[in-house]
Design a protein around this motif. Structure first.
Motif, mmCIF file in Angstrom:
data_model
loop_
_atom_site.group_PDB
_atom_site.id
_atom_site.type_symbol
_atom_site.label_atom_id
_atom_site.label_comp_id
_atom_site.label_asym_id
_atom_site.label_seq_id
_atom_site.Cartn_x
_atom_site.Cartn_y
_atom_site.Cartn_z
ATOM 1 N N GLU A 97 -8.490 -0.640 1.910
ATOM 2 C CA GLU A 97 -8.333 0.521 3.226
ATOM 3 C C GLU A 97 -9.075 0.361 4.382
ATOM 4 N N ARG B 128 0.846 -1.255 0.005
ATOM 5 C CA ARG B 128 0.039 -0.048 -0.112
ATOM 6 C C ARG B 128 0.860 1.399 0.023
ATOM 7 N N GLY C 124 -9.464 -2.038 -3.896
ATOM 8 C CA GLY C 124 -8.979 -0.972 -3.343
ATOM 9 C C GLY C 124 -9.676 -0.603 -2.004
ATOM 10 N N ALA C 125 -10.965 -0.587 -2.146
ATOM 11 C CA ALA C 125 -11.641 0.009 -0.723
ATOM 12 C C ALA C 125 -11.347 -1.137 0.337
#
Lengths: 230, 215
Positions: free
Chosen positions: A229, A88, A225-226
């Motif tokens: 996170e 990340r 991606g979400a």
């Protein structure tokens, strides 16, 4: 790096790690082999035709069970020494990461399914009925493997940071892969000439699994991606 | 020149736990700033926030010119983070690990080789899987990965941990060289004597706040 460049590097890295650690060869393949043998013991082929009839379903059930082990391994590699955070911070595109891990997993599933099909032929007296059937089976293995790898990577990423992930993953993932399980089983039945399903119908089932694969891979690339996170 | 780190009254949480409770910190380009404070003070959270891994709940935070309240992902390519974990793959060799992380910024083979030599993990060690290395050798490999990424802001959490005397000297020299090349460094450490000798400034972190500039 572009999404595809990231995907290539991640897939190459995962396959290299697999080649070194031999988890697929030393753990997953024996596990799936034992599952198939247990099915063979439970379903006595000498007294009925049932084992031959259900062999396609058993191939895909063993694949799904083995997939759970493979996903845990694929994400343990990233989690053990904090590599997921490092990825990340390195700004690696989540879509590339998702696609790379999906490709790596799909290649391993392809190898697994080849072994499982051979085991089904040996243990359950099934056979691939001709060249067209072999083609259908090959496409089924690739398409269903891609669908399972896409779903597996998505849910593996979702469960990666969660407490109780070992039990959470099957609970989340197994209901979602039911369409793949049904479609791949039907088209494999067509290839094996069991279950009264013709080749045309078999290709229709493959198309359904293909649509699911496109949805899983496309949706996964967008959502990964979400997930990371969170 | 604009500050590399400009945090003003930043609040951040991990789950429901308040990790930062109104932290304010400014770091100028070329500084080596030591964060000191007791366990749980918020040093690691401060580094992770600067790396874009921890969302800003309240306050303003700009790192490397990126407003973290708008898009914290955008800062990530500009920072390098060495946390408690090394971020290495045990089944890959030292050289493969450094090359993998170097590839994320397009590092050349020569840059990878130079980083391996600089951190003392070149030669025979370069071909050894990381899983077979000692803790200190893994730390050196992780530092080589950081070097090859050419970050603008280096965020180091207990970087001296696990290193022998030679390794610590090499780390200090590497950090000074990075600063000469234009980097800025934030270090969280309990090894105050060693880190203070390296730092240009020391700040105290307590209870999720930067409470003062230490002498």
């Amino acid at each position: 790096m572009s999404v595809w460049a990231v995907a290539r590097r991640i897939a190459a890295k995962d396959l290299r790690i697999e080649a070194r650690s031999r988890v697929l060869v030393n753990q997953v393949l024996p596990f799936s082999g034992v599952v198939m043998v247990l099915f063979a013991f439970a379903l006595d082929k000498a007294s009925s035709d049932i084992p031959r009839q259900v062999a396609p379903g058993l191939v895909w059930l063993a694949t799904v069970f083995s997939l759970l082990v493979m996903i845990q391994r694929v994400f343990a590699v990233e989690r053990d020494d904090g590599a997921l955070d490092a990825l990340r911070v390195a700004g690696v595109t989540p879509a590339g990461l998702f696609l790379g891990k999906t490709i790596g997993l799909a290649v391993q599933l392809l190898a697994l399914d080849l072994v499982l099909v051979v085991l089904a032929v040996i243990l359950f007296d099934t056979a691939v009925a001709g060249l067209a059937a072999a083609g259908l089976l090959a496409v089924t293995v690739v398409v269903a493997g891609t669908a399972l790898a896409g779903v597996g990577t998505l849910y593996g990423g979702l469960a990666a940071g969660a407490k109780g992930r070992d039990t959470l993953l099957p609970l989340l993932m197994l209901p979602v892969v039911v369409p793949v399980l049904i479609g791949a089983t039907r088209s494999t039945e067509a290839a094996f000439g069991t279950g009264g399903i013709g080749m045309t119908e078999g290709w229709a089932w493959v198309a359904l699994v293909g649509a699911f694969a496109a949805l899983a891979v496309g949706g996964g690339a967008l959502a990964f991606g979400a997930l990371l996170e969170e | 020149m604009a500050d590399v780190v400009d945090l003003l009254d930043v609040v951040a949480v991990i789950g429901s736990f308040p990790a930062l409770a109104g932290a304010t910190l400014r770091v100028e380009p070329g500084e080596i700033v030591l964060l000191r404070g007791p366990n749980g003070a918020g040093k690691t959270s401060l580094l992770r926030l600067c790396a874009g891994l921890l969302p800003v709940v309240r306050g303003s935070a700009t790192v490397c010119g990126v407003d973290l309240t708008v898009d914290r992902r955008a800062v990530r390519r500009r920072v390098g983070l060495l946390g408690h974990a090394n971020g290495l793959y045990a089944d890959l060799t030292v050289a493969e690990n450094v090359a993998f992380w170097g590839a994320t910024v397009g590092a050349t083979r020569d840059e990878v080789d130079a980083a391996l030599v600089r951190l003392g993990v070149g030669g025979r060690l370069a071909g050894v899987p990381v899983g077979r290395l000692s803790a200190g050798q893994r730390r050196r490999t992780a530092l080589a990965c950081l070097v090859v990424r050419r970050a603008t802001l280096w965020l180091l959490d207990e970087p001296h941990a696990g290193l022998d005397a030679a390794g610590r000297d090499e780390l200090d020299a590497t950090l000074r060289q990075a600063v000469q090349a234009g980097a800025t460094v934030l270090i969280a450490s309990h090894e105050l004597e060693r880190a203070a000798g390296l730092a240009t400034r020391t700040v105290e972190v307590v209870g999720g706040q930067v409470v003062g500039v230490a002498p």
